[in-house]
Each structure stands twice: as structure tokens, then as C-alpha cells.
Design a protein around this motif. Structure first.
Motif, PDB file in Angstrom:
ATOM      1  N   ALA A  56       0.152   9.092   4.877  1.00 32.53           N
ATOM      2  CA  ALA A  56       0.620   7.754   4.609  1.00 32.53           C
ATOM      3  C   ALA A  56       1.949   7.784   3.939  1.00 32.53           C
ATOM      4  N   TYR A  57       2.767   6.805   4.479  1.00 31.28           N
ATOM      5  CA  TYR A  57       3.821   6.613   3.512  1.00 31.28           C
ATOM      6  C   TYR A  57       3.657   5.233   2.895  1.00 31.28           C
ATOM      7  N   VAL A  58       3.364   5.364   1.678  1.00 32.24           N
ATOM      8  CA  VAL A  58       2.956   4.205   1.021  1.00 32.24           C
ATOM      9  C   VAL A  58       4.036   3.367   0.782  1.00 32.24           C
ATOM     10  N   GLY A  59       5.206   3.637   0.215  1.00 30.37           N
ATOM     11  CA  GLY A  59       6.403   2.740   0.049  1.00 30.37           C
ATOM     12  C   GLY A  59       6.926   2.141   1.256  1.00 30.37           C
ATOM     13  N   ARG A  60       6.596   2.614   2.436  1.00 34.53           N
ATOM     14  CA  ARG A  60       7.228   2.190   3.739  1.00 34.53           C
ATOM     15  C   ARG A  60       6.009   1.279   4.475  1.00 34.53           C
ATOM     16  N   LYS A  61       4.619   1.576   3.841  1.00 33.84           N
ATOM     17  CA  LYS A  61       3.602   1.048   4.368  1.00 33.84           C
ATOM     18  C   LYS A  61       3.189   1.412   6.041  1.00 33.84           C
TER      19      LYS A  61
END
Length: 137
Positions: A56-61
């Protein structure tokens, strides 16, 4: 000379299936190694994100799911192969997995997340897979 497969007892088969890993699998590690070169900063197995994505790339969703072809019913030679023993159970199990995946992808889309599924069989062509991953970003 043809080798025959031994039929496993139900208890032995159950033990074998319990030993199948659900995280940090070889395909998952291969995808992460590829991502480290051009898209570091990912998080693993976030339970606070629907579907608990493998990467997961949380900031990029953005969420990446690394799926085994058999377990998630992919349309390839390995995914289409159905065990002969207990076939009804496996058909139902794989159908539940596919339905769960669709539900999770829909929930993520509602929350503004983009998802990518990497199939185990795609690791055979690393160049094509890297192109697919780069295009996702």
C-alpha cells in the motif's frame, strides 16, 4: 515410466494446506524487490485498509494485491486447474475468494483508492510486469 501421485489422507492434506503462506510469499517478495528500484515507501499488509492489501502507498491511495492464480481463480493454466479431490469445496472456496476480492476492490474505489492486481503467472515476464507496475504509478 509414469509417476503416480500418492493420495494424501485428509489430515495430512489439511496440514499441507495450513502451511501455505498468505503473506511474504515468493511472488510478493519478487514484486516488492521490483518496486524498491522505482517506487519505494510502500507499507505492507495494512489492516486499516479494506482488503488488507499486500502493498500500500497510503499517501497516494494506491494498493497492490499479489494474487496466487489458483487461490483467486485467475484465467490462466494454473488458475483454471481444479483439484479432482473435493472439487465442490474448492470451487466454492475460490468463488468466495473472488467475491471477497471484488467487494474489497469496490470498497477501495469508494474511498478513492486505485488498485492493481499482480497475478503470480505475470512474474514469468519480469519486463512486462515492471512496465505494468510503472504504468500504475
Amino acid at each position: 515410466m509414469r509417476l503416480s501421485r500418492q493420495v494424501e489422507s485428509p489430515a495430512r492434506r489439511s496440514a499441507i494446506m495450513r502451511a501455505v503462506k498468505s503473506r511474504d510469499t515468493a511472488p510478493e517478495r519478487a514484486v516488492r524487490a521490483m518496486l524498491r528500484s522505482f517506487a519505494p515507501g510502500y507499507r505492507l499488509h495494512r489492516k486499516d485498509i479494506p482488503g488488507n492489501p499486500d502493498i500500500a502507498y497510503v499517501g497516494r491511495k494506491q494498493a497492490i494485491f499479489v494474487h496466487g492464480c489458483f487461490w483467486h481463480g485467475h484465467d490462466c493454466a494454473r488458475g483454471a486447474r481444479m483439484p479432482k479431490a473435493n472439487a465442490d469445496y474448492w470451487r466454492a472456496k475460490i468463488a468466495r475468494n473472488k467475491a471477497r476480492d471484488e467487494t474489497n476492490f469496490a470498497r477501495l474505489a469508494e474511498l478513492g483508492w486505485r488498485t492493481l492486481t499482480v497475478w503470480e503467472c505475470e512474474l514469468k515476464d519480469k519486463d512486462a510486469l515492471e512496465k505494468k507496475l510503472r504504468a500504475f504509478f
